[in-house]
Scaffold this motif. Structure first.
Motif, PDB file in Angstrom:
ATOM      1  N   ARG A 239       0.831  -1.210   0.000  1.00 38.54           N
ATOM      2  CA  ARG A 239       0.000   0.000   0.000  1.00 38.54           C
ATOM      3  C   ARG A 239       0.862   1.256   0.000  1.00 38.54           C
ATOM      4  O   ARG A 239       0.549   2.233  -0.662  1.00 38.54           O
ATOM      5  CB  ARG A 239      -0.855   0.002   1.257  1.00 38.54           C
ATOM      6  CG  ARG A 239      -2.317  -0.154   1.022  1.00 38.54           C
ATOM      7  CD  ARG A 239      -2.981  -0.324   2.366  1.00 38.54           C
ATOM      8  NE  ARG A 239      -3.877   0.788   2.623  1.00 38.54           N
ATOM      9  CZ  ARG A 239      -5.144   0.817   2.207  1.00 38.54           C
ATOM     10  NH1 ARG A 239      -5.622  -0.167   1.507  1.00 38.54           N
ATOM     11  NH2 ARG A 239      -5.918   1.835   2.481  1.00 38.54           N
TER      12      ARG A 239
ATOM     13  N   ARG B  55       0.569  -0.728  -9.968  1.00 38.01           N
ATOM     14  CA  ARG B  55      -0.023  -0.107  -8.801  1.00 38.01           C
ATOM     15  C   ARG B  55      -1.455  -0.571  -8.596  1.00 38.01           C
ATOM     16  O   ARG B  55      -1.919  -0.787  -7.493  1.00 38.01           O
ATOM     17  CB  ARG B  55      -0.001   1.412  -8.974  1.00 38.01           C
ATOM     18  CG  ARG B  55      -0.263   2.114  -7.682  1.00 38.01           C
ATOM     19  CD  ARG B  55      -0.071   3.559  -7.838  1.00 38.01           C
ATOM     20  NE  ARG B  55      -0.883   4.063  -8.943  1.00 38.01           N
ATOM     21  CZ  ARG B  55      -0.984   5.352  -9.207  1.00 38.01           C
ATOM     22  NH1 ARG B  55      -0.312   6.215  -8.520  1.00 38.01           N
ATOM     23  NH2 ARG B  55      -1.731   5.756 -10.200  1.00 38.01           N
ATOM     24  N   LEU B  56      -2.132  -0.730  -9.727  1.00 37.90           N
ATOM     25  CA  LEU B  56      -3.517  -1.186  -9.645  1.00 37.90           C
ATOM     26  C   LEU B  56      -3.569  -2.563  -8.989  1.00 37.90           C
ATOM     27  O   LEU B  56      -4.392  -2.816  -8.112  1.00 37.90           O
ATOM     28  CB  LEU B  56      -4.111  -1.249 -11.043  1.00 37.90           C
ATOM     29  CG  LEU B  56      -5.612  -1.456 -11.099  1.00 37.90           C
ATOM     30  CD1 LEU B  56      -6.337  -0.242 -10.592  1.00 37.90           C
ATOM     31  CD2 LEU B  56      -6.038  -1.787 -12.522  1.00 37.90           C
TER      32      LEU B  56
ATOM     33  N   PRO C 183       1.366   2.334 -13.374  1.00 37.25           N
ATOM     34  CA  PRO C 183      -0.081   2.308 -13.139  1.00 37.25           C
ATOM     35  C   PRO C 183      -0.679   0.899 -12.998  1.00 37.25           C
ATOM     36  O   PRO C 183      -1.406   0.639 -12.042  1.00 37.25           O
ATOM     37  CB  PRO C 183      -0.644   3.008 -14.379  1.00 37.25           C
ATOM     38  CG  PRO C 183       0.444   3.861 -14.860  1.00 37.25           C
ATOM     39  CD  PRO C 183       1.735   3.233 -14.453  1.00 37.25           C
TER      40      PRO C 183
ATOM     41  N   PRO D 161       1.719   4.107  -4.621  1.00 38.39           N
ATOM     42  CA  PRO D 161       1.594   5.391  -5.308  1.00 38.39           C
ATOM     43  C   PRO D 161       2.708   5.673  -6.310  1.00 38.39           C
ATOM     44  O   PRO D 161       2.473   6.367  -7.290  1.00 38.39           O
ATOM     45  CB  PRO D 161       1.594   6.407  -4.173  1.00 38.39           C
ATOM     46  CG  PRO D 161       1.057   5.656  -3.019  1.00 38.39           C
ATOM     47  CD  PRO D 161       1.572   4.273  -3.172  1.00 38.39           C
ATOM     48  N   GLY D 162       3.924   5.150  -6.084  1.00 39.73           N
ATOM     49  CA  GLY D 162       5.014   5.484  -6.990  1.00 39.73           C
ATOM     50  C   GLY D 162       5.178   4.520  -8.146  1.00 39.73           C
ATOM     51  O   GLY D 162       6.036   4.715  -8.997  1.00 39.73           O
ATOM     52  N   ALA D 163       4.380   3.475  -8.173  1.00 33.90           N
ATOM     53  CA  ALA D 163       4.634   2.400  -9.129  1.00 33.90           C
ATOM     54  C   ALA D 163       3.968   2.641 -10.470  1.00 33.90           C
ATOM     55  O   ALA D 163       3.175   3.555 -10.635  1.00 33.90           O
ATOM     56  CB  ALA D 163       4.164   1.079  -8.540  1.00 33.90           C
TER      57      ALA D 163
ATOM     58  N   ALA E 289      -2.588  -2.252  -5.391  1.00 40.61           N
ATOM     59  CA  ALA E 289      -3.649  -1.594  -4.640  1.00 40.61           C
ATOM     60  C   ALA E 289      -4.821  -2.544  -4.442  1.00 40.61           C
ATOM     61  O   ALA E 289      -5.396  -2.630  -3.361  1.00 40.61           O
ATOM     62  CB  ALA E 289      -4.100  -0.336  -5.373  1.00 40.61           C
TER      63      ALA E 289
END
Ligand SMILES: Nc1ncnc2c1ncn2[C@@H]1O[C@H](COP(=O)(O)OP(=O)(O)O)[C@@H](O)[C@H]1O
Ligand SMILES: [Mg+2]
Lengths: 233, 827
Positions: B441, B452-453, B449, B445-447, B456
């Protein structure tokens, strides 16, 4: 395409048929219509008349069997799934009859989804703002199961608006709600439509609700019966 | 009955639901895996026992210093068992003015009932045979060399002229520990007529029996309930040899472990599927309840549906188990040539029973909760699903798992170790998963997209992810224990038999012979020479109380106190010994001290500080117990129950016990040596070692077979567990597609999600398996210096991540193809 097209949606002679167990079934037959940018547009009709099918075609979720659909100048029938997905991500927002929030995600996280698909680094902040604009900032950590139907739909609306789509498709957005809550939801939709200059395509079987749209079409067994509102406008 | 019809109808309607298929599949798999393992285990056990029977020469027997009463044999014949009578005794043989002490087995011609007697004729052809006819004798190579005889010659034994009919190559030896002298086999009739078995002879009489397992079992029960003659003992395959026995124990422990872990894996899959089913059924049950169906009836309907699904699944599982076990046996049976090959039905049926218990235990909690869904849920779907703190029902699978562990492991200690390590893994997996998710988590934010999805999505599905990671971690632990720990333990176990293990023992070496004998051995090329002092004595008193007046709960105590004991002493703690209480001898203790093995401690209920009194020769020694030792009896060293401190013991009358290693093919030289030292008993262990190697090979080969099958089962159950959670991703995927997610995005997100899940599970499983392996190796299997192969474990954690990722991708393939229109149609 050069410049902004005159119509955000330009539908020409669209038909949709599926192969059912008892042979071919024509769901839509020769539908043509145009929706201008920023307009609010209602598709009404009895249950089973083909409203949802048409909405799916307009939003590029499905392709027509015949005819052409231009969404912001893009001919949807010539695009593959992936290209249509890209287009949806950039241009389209959705509100569904049964909300379709992901139960495992909090309200805020649900709203973040479209932003995350675009890789937006400010997803959380913007989602919070969107929730605030539907009056649910305080409930952002709550899960769908902890929200009432109306609240869930407001979260869904926040999700539909959060990435600033050019057009918002709503399929019977009040279908699962009581009348009062339904009115609130519709008010909210129209307010956002106004403020963001978003085009609104609303499917409903509720004539009264449809009245609030600038233009209306009525579907009957897959055909457009009458255009109304155009003259009024 | 109405309920049954309704259940069947429900099942027909719902049969296509993926979670019900997963549930049925897991059940089939669980029963098949359990059944295959149990069926093969039973056969392997029988194989191992039969190997032991081959060593003994019968399925069971009795040995006694006196003539055995006739009713033992009569009863056996009556039970339909084959009977072999024999007696063994030392006797001196003469030929051409030479004499040699022989270890003689006098037997009837039924010998051997199990195993083979290998004989070599005058032409050097080896063939199998039976006990010699009257007037004939078989001699082993050492005896022939020592007496300078050949097959076909005559020799004098017990005052009779006997014809050497063949050279003895290999014989089942009646469970006798070690043959001290060169061996001979003669006819029992001859021995009786020669008066070799009369009163006052040193003969040990033996009755061996063989036949159908049930009859053997009956006879055994009967024999145990009758009073055997004084000093008589049952000879059973289980207790045949320390080494043999520990081989069997270890093998069956491995097998039980294997079956157990497969069952638990299946339980995890069933729990996941049942949870999924319950979730899907919530609205339907709410509707039924709202329409006025009583809770009990709803529950009955759910149970009915589940049973209607379970029964065919169980049948398929049993059939599959039997089929696979039969197929596996066809391949593996070469390992157990000569072992009866009846396919046992019992274990597969028992597996079905366990399968049912697992189903009930693991599927019950979600279903019971489902039946409790409030009718209000009709109005607000899913409101009752969440927000529930602790549910006592979740103790049910835990209890079932514990019961399974206990019943399958057979030993409370193994059960404890397994239960603790598995729950340790569960807790560790949950915590680690939690931590890594938290980390994901933060990192998200820096990964990229898509990445990150995925991160997340995983991080947000906390509860579910933690449960999944935990389940996968447990499953993987089981797999790792089976796939890596068990084989490496087998290797560790095998490597305990190094090639230069002492293969000769020498008894009765006198102190003044030591130097010369050592030099003679060195000339022969022997190494690893080790000499231990050996005194023979009797335990006469504990803490001054005469032993005959004391009572012990352990019946073995009486037996041991009647016997001549072997006493030795050493200044340093011998290898394969560990002091677990008290302290090893100080150089010059004021009073004699003794260090006692744990079995003896338990048998005689000894405490540190007790005084043991021994009669040795003419003298007496009072020794204080200053330490207790754990002895690894399975090591191939000479070990003693009682070790005295050298300062006081070296004055006792004693001889020496020597062991050394001599490469094979030195029989002639050893025979020469044996003639040069007529008082010595030279014992050849090579033959014994050969057979043990063979048995270890057989057992480990068979265990690998069983491992391969449960590994497969484990992998399949793992896949089932993944697919059970896949269904709920479909809705999410459809939504994301509608919102404009690209297929690639969904795939990368899923790949990240599953890879991370696999990595979490893999890491926890590595830690768990290493810990369990270390503990098992030390506490249960007594493999000294066992270090779990950490490299392979870490590698397999990575492989697990990749495999889980691929499985996850395969499981979500359909999901990413879901048409976004689905969502509109769903509401
Ligand atoms: N994939 C399909 N296969 C078969 N029939 C369909 C399919 N999709 C829609 N229909 C049928 O087309 C008609 C129109 O459906 P829909 O667009 O959902 O209507 P509305 O939203 O106006 O109620 C209905 O009769 C429906 O059953
Ligand atoms: Mg509709």
């Amino acid at each position: 395409m050069s410049g902004t097209p005159r119509f955000l949606l330009d539908v020409r002679d669209v038909s949709k048929s599926v192969q059912g167990p008892e042979g071919r079934l024509d769901i839509l037959d020769g539908v043509s219509l145009q929706v201008a940018t920023g307009e609010s547009f209602a598709i009404v009709g009895a249950s089973g008349s083909g409203k949802t099918t048409l909405l799916g075609l307009l939003a590029g979720l499905d392709t027509p069997s015949a005819g052409s659909i231009r969404l912001d100048g893009h001919a949807l029938e010539n695009m593959d799934e992936e290209a249509r997905a890209d287009l949806r991500r950039q241009l389209v927002g959705f509100v569904f009859q049964s909300f379709h929030l992901l139960p495992a995600l909090s309200a805020e996280e649900n709203v973040m989804l479209p932003l995350e698909l675009e890789g937006d680094r400010l997803a959380r902040t913007r989602a919070r703002e969107a929730l605030a604009s539907v009056g649910l900032e305080a409930r952002r950590r709550h899960y769908p199961a902890q929200l009432s139907g109306g609240e869930q739909q407001r979260v869904a609306i926040a999700r539909a608006f959060v990435h600033g789509p050019r057009v918002l498709f709503a399929d019977e957005p009040t279908g699962n709600l009581d009348q009062r809550t339904g009115h609130h939801i519709i008010d909210l939709l129209f307010a956002l439509n106004r403020d963001h200059h978003t085009t609104l395509v609303l499917v409903t079987h509720d004539a009264q609700l449809a009245e609030r749209c600038v233009r209306r079409v009525e579907l009957e067994e897959g055909r457009l019966r009458a255009h109304s509102g155009e003259a009024d406008a | 009955m109405n309920l049954l019809r309704l259940s069947l109808r429900t099942l027909r309607r719902e049969w296509r639901l993926p979670e019900l298929r997963t549930l049925a599949g897991s059940l089939v798999l669980a029963v098949a895996a359990l059944g295959v393992v149990a069926t093969l285990s039973t056969r392997v056990e029988r194989g191992v026992l039969a190997s032991a029977a081959e060593l003994i020469g019968g399925d069971i027997g009795v040995s006694s210093p006196q003539r055995l009463p006739d009713d033992l044999a009569t009863r056996a014949t009556h039970d339909g068992l084959k009977v072999n009578r024999s007696a063994s005794f030392p006797s001196v043989a003469f030929a051409h003015g030479r004499s040699q002490l022989l270890d003689v087995l006098a037997t009837d011609t039924a010998y051997p009932l199990r195993g083979t007697l290998e004989l070599r004729d005058a032409h050097g052809h080896t063939q199998t045979g039976h006990g010699p006819a009257a007037g004939n004798v078989y001699l082993d190579h050492r005896a022939l060399v020592a007496l300078q005889l050949q097959v076909g010659d005559m020799l004098q034994l017990g005052g009779r002229e006997l014809h050497i009919a063949a050279e003895l190559v290999r014989q089942p030896d009646g469970g006798q520990l070690i043959a001290l002298a060169p061996r001979a086999v003669m006819s029992l009739t001859d021995a009786e007529q020669a008066g070799l078995l009369g009163i006052g002879s040193r003969a040990r009489h033996r009755l061996l029996l063989a036949g159908a397992p049930a009859a053997v079992h009956d006879w055994r029960d009967w024999a145990q309930s009758t009073t055997l003659p004084q000093g008589a003992q049952l000879i059973t395959p289980e207790q045949t040899r320390q080494r043999m026995r520990s081989a069997f124990d270890r093998a069956s422990a491995f097998l039980r472990l294997t079956a157990l872990l497969s069952a638990l894996l299946a339980g995890v899959a069933i729990a996941l599927a049942a949870q999924q089913y319950a979730r899907r059924k919530t609205s339907e049950v709410a509707l039924l309840r709202a329409l006025g169906t009583p809770r009990r009836r709803v529950f009955g309907l759910l149970i009915g549906t589940l049973l209607a699904l379970a029964v065919p699944a169980l049948i398929v599982g049993v059939a599959l188990a039997l089929g696979l076990a039969q197929a596996a046996w066809l391949f593996a049976s070469t390992l157990f040539a000569g072992v009866p090959t009846v396919l046992p039905w019992g274990p597969a049926l028992a597996a079905a029973g366990i399968g049912l218990a697992v189903l009930a235990g693991f599927a019950l909690p979600p279903l019971a909760r489902l039946a409790e869904v409030s009718p209000v849920a009709v109005f607000r779907d899913s409101v009752t699903r969440r927000v529930r703190r602790f549910d006592g029902l979740y103790l049910v699978p835990v209890l079932v798992a514990l019961a399974l562990i206990w019943s399958q492991s057979g030993s409370a200690r193994l059960a404890g170790i397994l239960a603790i390590s598995l729950s340790g893994v569960a807790v560790a997996a949950a915590l680690l998963a939690w931590g890594l998710l938290w980390l994901a988590r933060r990192v998200a934010p820096g990964a990229h997209p898509a990445l990150r999805l995925g991160l997340a999505a995983l991080a947000r599905r906390r509860g579910l992810s933690v449960i999944q990671a935990t389940a996968l971690g447990m499953g993987l632990t089981a797999l790792l224990v089976l796939a890596i720990i068990a084989p490496s333990m087998l290797d560790g176990w095998r490597s305990e038999l190094p090639s230069n293990t002492p293969n000769w023992f020498v008894l009765n070496l006198q102190t003044n012979q030591r130097d010369d004998f050592s030099k003679a051995l060195a000339r022969l090329g022997a190494d690893q020479l080790n000499m231990l002092p050996l005194a023979v004595g009797k335990l006469v008193a504990i803490d001054g109380h005469p032993i005959d007046g004391l009572h012990f709960n352990d019946p073995r105590a009486k037996d041991w106190s009647d016997r001549q004991l072997r006493l030795s002493w050493a200044g340093t703690l011998p290898p394969a010994n560990r002091v677990i209480a008290g302290h090893w001898f100080t150089p010059h203790p004021a009073q004699a001290e003794v260090s006692v093995d744990t079995m003896w401690r338990d048998m005689f209920a000894l405490k540190l500080g007790d005084t043991l009194s021994f009669d040795v020769g003419e003298g007496r020694l009072d020794a204080r117990v200053t330490s207790f030792r754990q002895v690894d009896w399975s090591s191939f060293r000479v070990n003693f129950f009682l070790l005295l401190d050298p300062a006081h013991a070296s004055a006792l009358p004693h001889t020496w016990l020597a062991s050394f290693h001599l490469p094979r093919g030195h029989a002639t030289q050893v025979a020469t040596l044996s003639r040069a030292y007529p008082n010595l008993s030279l014992v050849d262990v090579d033959d014994l070692l050969d057979r043990i190697h063979q048995i270890v090979d057989r057992v480990s080969g068979a265990v690998r077979w069983v491992l391969a099958f449960s590994l497969l089962a484990g992998a399949l159950v793992l896949a089932a567990a993944l697919s059970a959670s896949a269904a709920e991703r479909r809705h999410e995927a459809a939504l994301l597609r509608t919102l404009g997610a690209r297929r690639g995005q969904l795939r990368i997100a899923a790949a990240c999600e599953f890879a991370l899940l696999g990595l979490i599970a893999g890491l926890t499983a590595t830690a768990g398996a290493a810990g369990a392996g270390w503990w098992l190796g030390r506490q249960v299997f007594h493999i000294e210096h066992y270090v779990p192969p950490l490299g392979s474990l870490a590698l397999s954690a990575l492989i697990a991540a990749v495999v889980v990722m691929l499985l996850g991708l395969a499981g979500t393939r359909k999901v990413t193809r879901t048409s976004p229109m689905r969502l509109l149609r769903e509401g």
